[in-house]
Motif scaffolding. Structure first.
Motif, short mmCIF file in Angstrom:
data_model
loop_
_atom_site.label_atom_id
_atom_site.label_comp_id
_atom_site.label_asym_id
_atom_site.label_seq_id
_atom_site.Cartn_x
_atom_site.Cartn_y
_atom_site.Cartn_z
N PRO A 189 25.87 96.51 -57.64
CA PRO A 189 26.75 95.76 -58.54
C PRO A 189 25.95 94.75 -59.37
CG PRO A 189 27.57 95.71 -56.26
CD PRO A 189 26.18 96.26 -56.22
N ALA A 190 26.39 94.53 -60.59
CA ALA A 190 25.69 93.62 -61.49
C ALA A 190 25.66 92.19 -60.94
CB ALA A 190 26.33 93.64 -62.88
N ASP A 191 26.80 91.75 -60.34
CA ASP A 191 26.82 90.37 -59.83
C ASP A 191 25.89 90.20 -58.63
OD1 ASP A 191 28.42 91.92 -58.19
OD2 ASP A 191 29.98 90.41 -57.93
N PHE A 192 25.64 91.28 -57.89
CA PHE A 192 24.69 91.22 -56.79
C PHE A 192 23.26 91.10 -57.32
CE2 PHE A 192 21.67 93.26 -53.93
CZ PHE A 192 21.92 92.59 -52.75
N LEU A 193 22.94 91.90 -58.30
CA LEU A 193 21.60 91.85 -58.87
C LEU A 193 21.31 90.48 -59.48
CD1 LEU A 193 21.33 95.36 -60.59
CD2 LEU A 193 20.20 94.59 -58.47
N ALA A 194 22.35 89.81 -59.98
CA ALA A 194 22.17 88.51 -60.62
C ALA A 194 21.62 87.48 -59.65
CB ALA A 194 23.51 88.02 -61.18
N TYR A 195 21.99 87.56 -58.37
CA TYR A 195 21.47 86.57 -57.44
C TYR A 195 20.39 87.11 -56.51
CZ TYR A 195 24.76 88.25 -53.76
OH TYR A 195 25.46 88.98 -52.84
N TYR A 196 20.19 88.42 -56.45
CA TYR A 196 19.15 88.93 -55.56
C TYR A 196 17.77 88.49 -56.03
CZ TYR A 196 16.49 91.77 -52.39
OH TYR A 196 15.61 92.17 -51.40
N GLY A 197 17.55 88.46 -57.32
CA GLY A 197 16.28 87.98 -57.84
C GLY A 197 16.06 86.51 -57.51
N VAL A 198 17.14 85.72 -57.55
CA VAL A 198 17.06 84.31 -57.17
C VAL A 198 16.63 84.19 -55.70
CG1 VAL A 198 18.39 82.19 -56.83
CG2 VAL A 198 18.78 83.60 -58.87
N LEU A 199 17.26 84.98 -54.86
CA LEU A 199 16.96 84.93 -53.42
C LEU A 199 15.51 85.30 -53.16
CD1 LEU A 199 18.02 84.63 -50.51
CD2 LEU A 199 18.58 87.06 -50.57
N LYS A 200 15.02 86.31 -53.84
CA LYS A 200 13.63 86.73 -53.64
C LYS A 200 12.67 85.61 -54.04
CE LYS A 200 10.64 90.69 -54.59
NZ LYS A 200 9.59 90.09 -55.44
N ARG A 201 12.94 84.93 -55.15
CA ARG A 201 12.09 83.82 -55.56
C ARG A 201 12.15 82.67 -54.56
NH1 ARG A 201 14.62 84.71 -60.48
NH2 ARG A 201 15.67 82.66 -60.41
N ALA A 202 13.33 82.43 -54.01
CA ALA A 202 13.49 81.35 -53.03
C ALA A 202 12.68 81.63 -51.77
CB ALA A 202 14.97 81.18 -52.69
N GLN A 203 12.72 82.86 -51.31
CA GLN A 203 11.97 83.21 -50.11
C GLN A 203 10.47 83.10 -50.36
OE1 GLN A 203 10.17 86.06 -48.69
NE2 GLN A 203 10.77 85.94 -46.52
#
Length: 361
Positions: free
Chosen positions: A242-256
């Motif tokens: 889903p587009a809304d999932f992809l929108a925050y998955y990149g954020v999560l990866k940068r946070a980790q």
């Protein structure tokens, strides 16, 4: 200095008369003995002054004699069915003002010790053992690396197991089999959180059918024959995400990545948490990161140090812990990326090496 000698010294430095360690991770840490937790008392007694001894039920003596504890040269004190082992310990210890009891000691055992030693204050043995257990030795680091490699091999199999139409429970059963096949002695947990269930960080397996286009949180871990644990989370999607999932998955990866990059001796545990949290908050998802960034790992999946706001403990070489920020959108989906990290002399070292990219199957 041997581990047992270090524990005796720490006991004396803490102003305790003795440690009382019943079956569990503390006993295994000190002696290597993975004793059964029974209503019959098994207890390692480590006096601050005097020689340690292991109290065991007579019927458990053969198992104790075949365990690593037998190589430590400590006295084994077997008790008979009609004896009171708590009174036995009290007599041998004599009058002591304070003792440390194992953090995982059953309440019924703690209360029996209190009755046998009414003038003795009980405190948690963890207050004595925490410094020793947090600083992982080279052998412990190697054991954790072995555990991480084993769980990584299971994640490599996940794309073969995730199919639309399968239930979380069916996938979880296959994952549990793979954890054992990878070399683990025990499966500790299997989380398969599909779609909206992924928004619950500790979701239990359910009979929910996995649908096309759904993100799936896979958080798995077990215990190796060495006693050391694995724990790793990766994200998968069955079909187009889903587009809304992809929108925050990149954020999560940068946070980790930011949290892992922040790890080095001298920084506080809470600052590692803050490094991940700031990235997520700046992107507007702060309210959806609802747990600490990580926990220590070793003979227990969750142990000190905890990577959480308020923990001002400075990082030191040998600390081993998870880095696992998450973003959870209630009723929709969630995501978490988790690696085990060891603080080295100058930086953090990841023990998990499977891809942190979203795996689309």
């Amino acid at each position: 200095m041997s581990r047992l000698a270090a524990v005796r010294e720490a006991t004396a430095n803490a102003g305790l008369g003795a440690l009382l360690l019943t079956p569990g991770p503390d006993l295994r840490y000190v002696t290597g003995y993975d004793a059964l937790q029974l209503e019959r008392l098994t207890c390692l007694v480590v006096p601050a002054a005097g020689e340690p001894f292991l109290v065991v039920p007579r019927l458990e003596l053969p198992a104790a004699e075949q365990s690593p504890a037998a190589r430590l040269g400590i006295e084994f004190v077997a008790w008979e069915e009609t004896e009171d082992p708590y009174a036995l310990v009290a007599r041998r210890l004599g009058q002591v003002e304070r003792v440390g009891v194992a953090d995982r000691m059953w309440a019924l055992q703690s209360l029996r010790f209190r009755a046998a030693m009414p003038g003795t204050e009980q405190v948690l043995a963890g207050s004595v053992l925490r410094e020793l257990r947090m600083h992982k030795s080279p052998a412990e680091k190697a054991a954790l690396a072995e555990a991480a490699a084993a769980i990584d091999s299971v994640h490599e199999l996940i794309p073969q197991l995730l199919k639309p139409g399968r239930t979380e429970r069916e996938v979880g059963r296959d994952i549990a089999d793979a954890i054992i096949a990878s070399g683990h002695a025990r499966v500790d947990f299997v989380i398969v959180g599909s779609g909206p269930n992924g928004a619950s960080p500790h979701h239990e397996l359910s009979d929910r059918v996995i649908q096309p286009g759904e993100p799936v949180v896979i958080d798995i871990g077990g215990t190796m024959p060495s006693g050391y644990c694995s724990d790793s989370t990766r994200m998968y999607c069955v079909g187009e995400p889903p587009a809304d999932f992809l929108a925050y998955y990149g954020v999560l990866k940068r946070a980790q990545e930011a949290a892992v990059a922040h790890v080095r001796p001298g920084v506080t545990c809470e600052s590692v948490d803050a490094a991940a949290r700031e990235v997520i908050a700046e992107a507007g998802y702060g309210e959806y990161f609802i747990h600490r960034t990580g926990h220590g790992i070793g003979l227990e999946t969750h142990e000190e140090p905890y990577i959480v706001s308020g923990n001002t403990e400075p990082m030191q070489p040998g600390f081993a812990f998870s880095v696992e920020p998450g973003i959870y959108l209630p009723g929709r989906h969630g995501a978490r990326i988790e690696d085990i990290v060891i603080c080295g002399e100058t930086a953090g070292e990841r023990l998990n090496h499977t891809t942190r990219e979203l795996v689309v199957v």
